[in-house]
Design a protein around this motif. Structure first.
Motif, mmCIF file in Angstrom:
data_model
loop_
_atom_site.group_PDB
_atom_site.id
_atom_site.type_symbol
_atom_site.label_atom_id
_atom_site.label_comp_id
_atom_site.label_asym_id
_atom_site.label_seq_id
_atom_site.Cartn_x
_atom_site.Cartn_y
_atom_site.Cartn_z
ATOM 1 N N HIS A 19 -6.230 6.426 -2.001
ATOM 2 C CA HIS A 19 -5.442 7.352 -1.216
ATOM 3 C C HIS A 19 -5.549 7.004 0.262
ATOM 4 O O HIS A 19 -6.646 6.720 0.740
ATOM 5 C CB HIS A 19 -6.015 8.755 -1.440
ATOM 6 C CG HIS A 19 -4.971 9.827 -1.501
ATOM 7 N ND1 HIS A 19 -4.203 10.172 -0.425
ATOM 8 C CD2 HIS A 19 -4.578 10.629 -2.508
ATOM 9 C CE1 HIS A 19 -3.386 11.151 -0.774
ATOM 10 N NE2 HIS A 19 -3.585 11.452 -2.038
ATOM 11 N N GLY A 20 -4.426 7.059 0.982
ATOM 12 C CA GLY A 20 -4.440 6.847 2.426
ATOM 13 C C GLY A 20 -4.684 5.389 2.801
ATOM 14 O O GLY A 20 -4.765 4.517 1.938
ATOM 15 N N SER A 21 -4.769 5.140 4.112
ATOM 16 C CA SER A 21 -4.992 3.760 4.535
ATOM 17 C C SER A 21 -5.921 3.726 5.735
ATOM 18 O O SER A 21 -5.894 4.617 6.587
ATOM 19 C CB SER A 21 -3.664 3.087 4.861
ATOM 20 O OG SER A 21 -3.383 3.238 6.236
ATOM 21 N N GLU A 80 -7.736 6.970 5.292
ATOM 22 C CA GLU A 80 -8.334 6.526 4.039
ATOM 23 C C GLU A 80 -9.201 7.627 3.419
ATOM 24 O O GLU A 80 -9.777 8.450 4.124
ATOM 25 C CB GLU A 80 -9.144 5.233 4.258
ATOM 26 C CG GLU A 80 -10.554 5.424 4.822
ATOM 27 C CD GLU A 80 -10.584 5.584 6.337
ATOM 28 O OE1 GLU A 80 -9.516 5.760 6.943
ATOM 29 O OE2 GLU A 80 -11.686 5.557 6.907
ATOM 30 N N GLU A 139 0.711 4.088 -2.861
ATOM 31 C CA GLU A 139 0.493 5.497 -2.541
ATOM 32 C C GLU A 139 1.586 6.353 -3.166
ATOM 33 O O GLU A 139 1.340 7.415 -3.734
ATOM 34 C CB GLU A 139 0.461 5.690 -1.023
ATOM 35 C CG GLU A 139 0.083 7.106 -0.628
ATOM 36 C CD GLU A 139 0.068 7.333 0.872
ATOM 37 O OE1 GLU A 139 0.204 6.355 1.626
ATOM 38 O OE2 GLU A 139 -0.056 8.504 1.271
ATOM 39 N N ARG A 165 4.225 13.330 0.425
ATOM 40 C CA ARG A 165 2.919 13.588 1.061
ATOM 41 C C ARG A 165 2.800 15.065 1.423
ATOM 42 O O ARG A 165 1.771 15.686 1.231
ATOM 43 C CB ARG A 165 2.788 12.753 2.334
ATOM 44 C CG ARG A 165 2.178 11.402 2.107
ATOM 45 C CD ARG A 165 1.821 10.774 3.460
ATOM 46 N NE ARG A 165 1.725 9.340 3.338
ATOM 47 C CZ ARG A 165 2.238 8.475 4.203
ATOM 48 N NH1 ARG A 165 2.910 8.900 5.247
ATOM 49 N NH2 ARG A 165 2.101 7.186 4.021
ATOM 50 N N SER A 174 0.829 -1.197 0.000
ATOM 51 C CA SER A 174 0.000 0.000 0.000
ATOM 52 C C SER A 174 0.874 1.261 0.000
ATOM 53 O O SER A 174 0.522 2.278 -0.571
ATOM 54 C CB SER A 174 -0.950 -0.006 1.197
ATOM 55 O OG SER A 174 -0.222 0.186 2.379
#
Lengths: 564, 432
Positions: free
Chosen positions: B388-390, B396, B163, B292, B159
């Motif tokens: 996007h994100g987790s 997330e 990203e 980021r 992941s």
């Protein structure tokens, strides 16, 4: 002896990059170069490339006398440059401390990895997890590649981080701004003094001394008049000009070099209270400024002793005295680490540590009055010794300790023996009976005193932890932050250093217990840190973040400390 | 109510995968309807951009009145890209001859000249900003390249790599789209580069009865006034100069050239493997942490538009995050205006930081604040989960907590709920 770039490729004498040779320990080398403590691995993670290492004549200085411009384009020279400067810095620490200094990583490993072209980023940092010093490269203002691995002050700075982390691993915890500032300030101070201890670099500063004043003074050809050698002029002219010449291209890595920033700080006790100095990097500049002040005071005193009426001096003498002063101060501050508390260091603690450790070896302050000048310089910046004694030295233990239940020989090497000693003397040492206590290190060392006699000491570090809830803090004499929930779990840290003499007797006990009066401030700081982190989690949860982010922060200019 | 006020808004939220593309059609009692296109960017699937562009052309009957490109991320502007053969989606949009093109001030052509000196004047500061922008694209190149280089290695958290690849790709300079947008308006004077201002945008007769106000991005001077804790040091250059320390010497497209081509070690000596592995892991984390930040900085250049049409207020904040919002939310007049928002385009596809709590709580027309919950405001979210994100880091996109809140408090439309066959969601909002 191996050839290195004296400061950085921006420092040139008559158009030629200044190089010098540094002494490294004699050792068997394998390709890298790899020695018994330092292993260079030239892998670039950004481009996924491994560069070739030299395979023959590894112990020879094959780059001696080669045109420096050619060296800058040769990765194998870069490999040698980092190997030599990291090794010589380690050697300097071991010389000052009188023993071997292990690296901070606990997994089996004796060799610190050094990666000269680690990534495309204007950053260089020490990573405990990767067991490595990582140096980045980036595109400079004119499109040329700038290598942080060619800047000696950056290399020494990062090596110092690794060494301080090895000697005082707790200094990276979120205990106070000043502790974080110390890590930076100390690394800067070691880097600056190490460069001053290279006569070529100092000569470079001196060569410009007269020119600025309109008074011609060229090395080897003319003399330097007395009025340029008073402390203020040495600082304002020689050091300032030198700082100006340090490669600006590397500013994104080191910020405005500590030297440039610190040399401009005139002594004043007011900086410490200012908001901008509540950031670790800025606060570290105060530490460096105080040391530089002491450096010029001693240097000038060595050049112009009060007893003699000197009107002018040979520049070579000026340089030699400067380099000697830098080297001596360097040894003094490194040795002081052994006398510094194991957790929550404040500048004031360090001042007492440096005064005490020097007095152990040199009971008399000597001709040049290093201790007197150091103390005066720190006090001029508002930093008084932590110890309330007249001479600022740590106090000797006041309570009687019992030695009859421990074996003298074991106290010099065996953590279990030492723990037994602490156990038996817990009350006399003022340790908290409820806290979990363990011995972190037992380090015997041998130092050479003024009289040529050997001073044998053992440095013992122990740590303590006490888990408490918010509503229990008061019972431990610690103030609970008002917005901390009563059920919140808090871990209180404490610890201390015991210095044993050659007979295994405690000469000093330098402690910061779990119930120390500074614990309230530590809890308040950690609580703020915790809240900020919760609000905006930092990008790195690992220990690495402490150094990587800190340097990144410096490159970007001031940012809140939580970014680390 | 003036006679020229529009009576209805028909909003089309196109299915663009992860991206934004909104066509606003203002219908009047008399006269032709007016059309505003807010962003046209698509990543991670979605409908064919040319099909979307053709639909836009059909709906607006061959004429766009205004185009808004909130910021230069790919997921907001890729649809504006032209093709050499003249058949790109951007060519179709260009043929609709928009009168006005609205972009953030950071896209001003003056901001694109390379300059690295200290920003003494507004112009110089702008140029420096342009330089930072260039570096951002460099960083994006590195990000994409690192993700690519390690994509076959097994030890990485997939992941993280995904990203990295996405942010890298999203931030890469999209030259055809950027250049198209620079010259698309009917005249140079109508290429507007906007920043926070109290007065309405002067749009001539382009949108009768619609007042357009720009709430963000703030200018550097405005930002300075809110960042008291930040140094006013010349080097401290809002958010984007953060790109400064991150520039590769040689980036060719998304490929990074080795520093010393003649010195490469062939083979795979065992003694370097441990370090190499540790370094690769660090490298991905470090690059990601930096991009980021950069990505956020770019989001914060978003144009935040508040349109008042008839009795309704329509808020289109692009991907603006808290740092962009901060200045506007500090102004009493803005807070007053925002209280009455009827349509909210959910910021940044529903991410954690793009709908500040202080903004959402201003909205008076949330269901819980009304006697008749059915009369609540509308929100529209263009998004795609899993990009996007987790979830484990609570970053997330869309953020579940926010989506739940929007569901409870507003009439929420989500493009990710559209069936594959549908090109767009059509939302009708009476304006009287």
């Amino acid at each position: 002896m191996l050839t290195v770039i004296a400061q950085d490729p921006g420092v040139k004498m008559r158009g030629v990059v200044l190089t010098t040779r540094v002494a490294v320990p004699a050792e068997r080398l394998t390709p890298g170069p790899s020695g018994h403590r330092v292993q260079v691995v030239d892998f670039d993670a950004t481009t996924n490339t491994l560069y070739r290492a030299r395979t023959d004549a590894l112990e020879d200085d094959v780059f001696e006398g080669i045109d420096p411009d050619e060296l800058i384009g040769n990765p194998q020279f870069h490999q040698q440059n980092v190997y030599a400067l990291v090794s010589s810095t380690l050697a300097r620490f071991e010389h000052a401390l009188g023993r071997r200094v292990p690296w901070a990583f606990r997994t089996p490993g004796h060799q610190l990895k050094v990666v000269p072209h680690a990534f495309a980023e204007a950053n260089a940092y020490y990573s405990r997890e990767a067991q490595a010093l990582l140096f980045g490269y980036f595109r400079g203002a004119h499109g040329q590649t700038v290598y942080s691995c060619l800047s000696s002050d950056i290399i020494i700075h990062e090596t110092t981080h690794a060494l301080v982390d090895a000697l005082r691993p707790r200094y990276v915890t979120n205990s106070s701004i000043e502790q974080a500032a110390f890590h930076e300030g100390f690394a800067d101070a070691v880097a600056i003094l190490s460069t001053f201890a290279m006569p070529q670099v100092l000569a470079f500063g001196i060569s410009r001394l007269g020119r600025k004043a309109g008074e011609r003074a060229r090395i080897g050809t003319e003399t330097i008049p007395r009025n340029l050698l008073v402390p203020e002029r040495l600082k304002r002219d020689a050091l300032f000009l030198l700082a100006e010449q340090f490669g600006h291209e590397l500013d994104p890595v080191r910020g405005a070099p500590a030297l440039r920033a610190s040399v401009q700080l005139d002594p004043s006790p007011k900086y410490l209270a200012r908001a901008e100095y509540k950031q670790p990097h800025k606060r570290g500049e105060i530490f460096v400024a105080a040391l530089l002040q002491a450096f010029v005071l001693v240097w000038s005193e060595r050049l112009l002793p009060k007893s003699e009426r000197i009107r002018e001096l040979d520049p070579r003498h000026v340089i030699d005295e400067g380099a000697d002063t830098a080297a001596y101060l360097l040894t003094m501050i490194i040795r002081a680490l052994d006398y510094a508390p194991s957790i929550d260091l404040q500048f004031a603690d360090f001042l007492s540590a440096v005064l005490t450790s020097d007095a152990r070896l040199h009971p008399d302050d000597g001709r040049y009055r290093y201790r007197e000048h150091l103390r005066a310089s720190f006090e001029a910046f508002g930093i008084a010794p932590q110890s309330p004694t007249v001479d600022g030295l740590w106090r000797r233990p006041r309570k009687e300790l019992r030695y009859d239940r421990t074996r003298h020989a074991g106290l010099r090497r065996d953590p279990d023996e030492v723990f037994r000693f602490i156990w038996e003397n817990s009350a006399a040492l003022g340790l908290d009976p409820e806290a979990y206590t363990w011995v972190q290190s037992v380090r015997p060392c041998v130092r050479i005193g003024d009289d040529g006699c050997v001073l044998e000491e053992t440095v013992i570090e122990y740590l303590q932890e006490l888990d408490a809830r918010g509503d229990e803090l008061k019972g431990y004499g610690v103030r609970k932050p008002t917005d901390m929930p009563p059920s919140f779990n808090v871990r209180l840290y404490g610890g201390g250093v015991l210095i044993l003499d050659e007979f295994g007797r405690v000469v000093y006990h330098i402690d910061n217990g779990v119930r120390s009066r500074r614990q309230s401030a530590r809890v308040a700081y950690a609580w703020q840190d915790y809240k900020r982190e919760k609000e905006a989690p930092s990008r790195e949860g690992r220990h690495d973040g402490a150094f990587a982010g800190l340097h990144e922060a410096r490159a970007r200019g001031p940012v809140p400390w939580r970014k680390r | 109510m003036t006679a020229t006020a529009p009576k209805q808004l028909v909003l089309r939220a196109y299915q663009v995968g992860f991206g934004d593309c909104f066509l606003l059609r203002f219908e009047y009692t008399r006269g032709r309807p007016r059309h505003v296109l807010v962003d046209f960017g698509s990543t991670k699937g979605g409908a064919d951009p040319v099909a979307i562009a053709n639909d836009i052309a059909e709906v607006c009957e061959g004429k766009l009145d205004m185009v808004v490109a909130t910021h230069r991320h790919k997921d907001h502007i890729s649809g504006f890209a032209t093709k050499a053969n003249g058949k790109g989606s951007g060519d179709i949009i260009r043929a609709l001859e928009p009168d006005y093109v609205i972009q953030p001030w950071t896209e001003h052509p003056d901001a694109k000249k390379d300059a690295r000196s200290a920003p003494n004047s507004a112009a110089a500061r702008m140029r420096l900003y342009g330089a930072a922008l260039e570096q951002l694209h460099q960083a994006a190149g590195i990000s994409a390249a690192v993700a690519d280089a390690f994509s076959h290695a097994h030890m990485f958290d997939r992941s993280l790599l995904a990203e990295l690849a996405f942010i890298g790709e999203d931030n890469l300079a999209n030259k055809p789209a950027v250049e198209n947008l620079m010259t698309m308006a009917s005249s140079r004077k109508r290429q507007l580069y906007v920043s926070h201002a109290r007065r309405k945008l002067a749009l001539g007769t382009a949108l009768p009865g619609v007042d357009v106000r720009v709430l963000g991005p703030p200018t550097l001077e405005q930002t300075d006034t809110i960042s008291k804790q930040r140094s006013r040091d010349a080097d401290e250059f809002w958010h984007l100069l953060q790109a400064g320390p991150f520039a590769a010497p040689r980036v060719q497209g998304t490929r990074l050239a080795p520093l010393f081509p003649g010195w490469i070690q062939k083979g795979d000596p065992s003694w370097v493997r441990w370090t190499r592995r540790a370094l690769r892991e660090l490298s991905v984390e470090r690059v990601l942490s930096i991009v980021r930040e950069l990505d956020k900085a770019m989001n914060n250049t978003s144009v935040v538009l508040l349109m008042q049409a008839g009795k309704k207020k329509l808020l289109f904040p692009g991907d603006a995050q808290i740092e962009n919002w901060e200045y506007a939310l500090g102004q009493a007049w803005v807070r007053k205006l925002l209280a009455g928002v009827d349509l909210y385009k959910v910021g940044h596809h529903g991410s954690l930081n793009a709908t500040p709590k202080s903004l959402f709580e201003l909205f008076d027309k949330r269901a819980s604040k009304l006697d008749d919950p059915d009369a609540c405001m509308t929100s529209v979210m263009s998004t795609k989960p899993g990009v996007h994100g987790s979830t484990s880091r609570n970053t997330e996109v869309p953020r579940r907590k926010l989506a739940d809140e929007l569901e409870a408090e507003t009439h929420l439309f989500r493009t990710d709920r559209l069936s594959k066959a549908k090109l767009c969601e059509i939302i009708e909002i009476p304006l009287r």
